[in-house]
Scaffold this motif. Sequence first.
Motif, PDB file in Angstrom:
ATOM      1  N   ALA A  49      18.308  45.036 -41.671  1.00 54.47           N
ATOM      2  CA  ALA A  49      17.505  45.244 -40.449  1.00 54.47           C
ATOM      3  C   ALA A  49      18.231  46.554 -39.883  1.00 54.47           C
ATOM      4  O   ALA A  49      17.126  47.341 -39.294  1.00 54.47           O
ATOM      5  CB  ALA A  49      17.634  44.073 -39.606  1.00 54.47           C
ATOM      6  N   ARG A  50      19.295  46.952 -39.761  1.00 56.56           N
ATOM      7  CA  ARG A  50      19.668  47.900 -39.036  1.00 56.56           C
ATOM      8  C   ARG A  50      19.377  49.338 -39.772  1.00 56.56           C
ATOM      9  O   ARG A  50      19.026  50.266 -39.223  1.00 56.56           O
ATOM     10  CB  ARG A  50      21.246  48.019 -39.252  1.00 56.56           C
ATOM     11  N   THR A  79      15.815  44.841 -33.036  1.00 55.90           N
ATOM     12  CA  THR A  79      15.024  43.577 -32.914  1.00 55.90           C
ATOM     13  C   THR A  79      13.562  43.731 -33.371  1.00 55.90           C
ATOM     14  O   THR A  79      13.103  42.604 -33.841  1.00 55.90           O
ATOM     15  CB  THR A  79      14.900  43.543 -31.372  1.00 55.90           C
ATOM     16  N   THR A  80      13.034  44.819 -33.517  1.00 51.40           N
ATOM     17  CA  THR A  80      11.644  45.009 -33.781  1.00 51.40           C
ATOM     18  C   THR A  80      11.605  44.752 -35.311  1.00 51.40           C
ATOM     19  O   THR A  80      10.703  43.902 -35.912  1.00 51.40           O
ATOM     20  CB  THR A  80      11.132  46.290 -33.658  1.00 51.40           C
ATOM     21  N   VAL A  81      12.616  45.203 -36.217  1.00 54.25           N
ATOM     22  CA  VAL A  81      12.641  44.814 -37.549  1.00 54.25           C
ATOM     23  C   VAL A  81      12.900  43.277 -37.733  1.00 54.25           C
ATOM     24  O   VAL A  81      12.505  42.763 -38.690  1.00 54.25           O
ATOM     25  CB  VAL A  81      13.706  45.807 -38.199  1.00 54.25           C
ATOM     26  N   TYR A 120      11.175  40.727 -40.329  1.00 53.89           N
ATOM     27  CA  TYR A 120      11.605  39.952 -41.310  1.00 53.89           C
ATOM     28  C   TYR A 120      11.537  38.415 -41.133  1.00 53.89           C
ATOM     29  O   TYR A 120      11.193  37.642 -41.976  1.00 53.89           O
ATOM     30  CB  TYR A 120      13.066  40.250 -41.525  1.00 53.89           C
ATOM     31  N   GLU A 121      11.676  38.081 -39.982  1.00 49.70           N
ATOM     32  CA  GLU A 121      11.649  36.702 -39.393  1.00 49.70           C
ATOM     33  C   GLU A 121      10.331  36.056 -39.565  1.00 49.70           C
ATOM     34  O   GLU A 121       9.807  34.872 -40.142  1.00 49.70           O
ATOM     35  CB  GLU A 121      12.089  36.307 -38.011  1.00 49.70           C
ATOM     36  N   GLN A 122       9.186  36.815 -39.473  1.00 52.37           N
ATOM     37  CA  GLN A 122       7.874  36.497 -39.854  1.00 52.37           C
ATOM     38  C   GLN A 122       7.600  36.395 -41.195  1.00 52.37           C
ATOM     39  O   GLN A 122       6.907  35.247 -41.798  1.00 52.37           O
ATOM     40  CB  GLN A 122       6.701  37.355 -39.195  1.00 52.37           C
ATOM     41  N   GLY A 153      24.572  37.109 -42.986  1.00 49.09           N
ATOM     42  CA  GLY A 153      25.752  37.936 -43.507  1.00 49.09           C
ATOM     43  C   GLY A 153      25.258  39.056 -44.732  1.00 49.09           C
ATOM     44  O   GLY A 153      26.082  39.458 -45.572  1.00 49.09           O
ATOM     45  N   THR A 154      23.813  38.777 -45.369  1.00 42.67           N
ATOM     46  CA  THR A 154      23.493  39.313 -46.295  1.00 42.67           C
ATOM     47  C   THR A 154      21.986  40.031 -45.956  1.00 42.67           C
ATOM     48  O   THR A 154      21.316  39.585 -45.262  1.00 42.67           O
ATOM     49  CB  THR A 154      23.282  38.419 -47.517  1.00 42.67           C
ATOM     50  N   ARG A 155      21.789  40.835 -46.987  1.00 37.16           N
ATOM     51  CA  ARG A 155      20.531  41.650 -46.821  1.00 37.16           C
ATOM     52  C   ARG A 155      19.145  40.666 -47.115  1.00 37.16           C
ATOM     53  O   ARG A 155      19.404  40.018 -47.896  1.00 37.16           O
ATOM     54  CB  ARG A 155      20.272  43.119 -47.450  1.00 37.16           C
ATOM     55  N   PRO A 156      18.084  40.632 -46.436  1.00 36.55           N
ATOM     56  CA  PRO A 156      16.920  40.138 -46.900  1.00 36.55           C
ATOM     57  C   PRO A 156      16.426  40.155 -48.203  1.00 36.55           C
ATOM     58  O   PRO A 156      16.695  41.378 -48.782  1.00 36.55           O
ATOM     59  CB  PRO A 156      15.935  40.309 -45.849  1.00 36.55           C
TER      60      PRO A 156
END
Length: 230
Positions: free
Chosen positions: A45-46, A57-59, A63-65, A77-80
């Motif tokens: 996300a960063r 927060t936007t990213v 990702y949550e959606q 602790g890991t990337r999506p």
Amino acid sequence: MVQSRNQNSSSGNSSSGPGARGIYENLREQIVAEVYGRGDVLPSARALAVELGVSRTTVTSAYEQLAAEGFVVIRHGTRPRVAIKIAHSEPGDLIHTVAEPHSLSAFGERLRSRAIPMRVASEKLVADFRYGDMSASDFPTLAWRKAMNDAALGRPLKLSYGDPCGSIRLRSALQGYLWRARSIRCEVGEIVVVNGSQQGLDLCARLLLDEVDGFAIEEPCYPMARASSR
């Protein structure tokens, strides 16, 4: 990479970058189209926020959606990561635009009309005599990784385009090798580093032949060698 559609959402992002909805739609489209394969790791996300010029927060919202709809898996602790099994994988509701055909030069038209030979699966072959392939077990992976790390750590103080003929250190090493192993005596200025044999053949054909010139080539031969001279 996520392409910006300059869409802002109600997530509170006031920057000129895409909103959470736009990021979600672009990532979803790429996942369905298998630009990102099943199980592939997505940008953090960063990192994606920095690339797109939006807030983290936007990213995270995008990702949550995607995670809520089963497209990605998010663990602390890991990337999506793209989900292995995606329930909604039909691209029917995605809008695809067809680009208008570009006008090409005569050389470009020849390339477009020339069929590129495709390799067939070799699992059932008793012996594979095709050129160009290399056994993965024979590749010096550890030595290659060490050399890459050393090269990255030894970067020059100023990064810029190098000599168009190739690194002078590499060409000097090749000069010594050619002398020792091939009994070829040449100057460093006579050595040009190319991306591969095909680019070398193409450059030679461009430099030595005009369109009206005839040439002789062995038969059978490397098919792309003949194609580079046309």
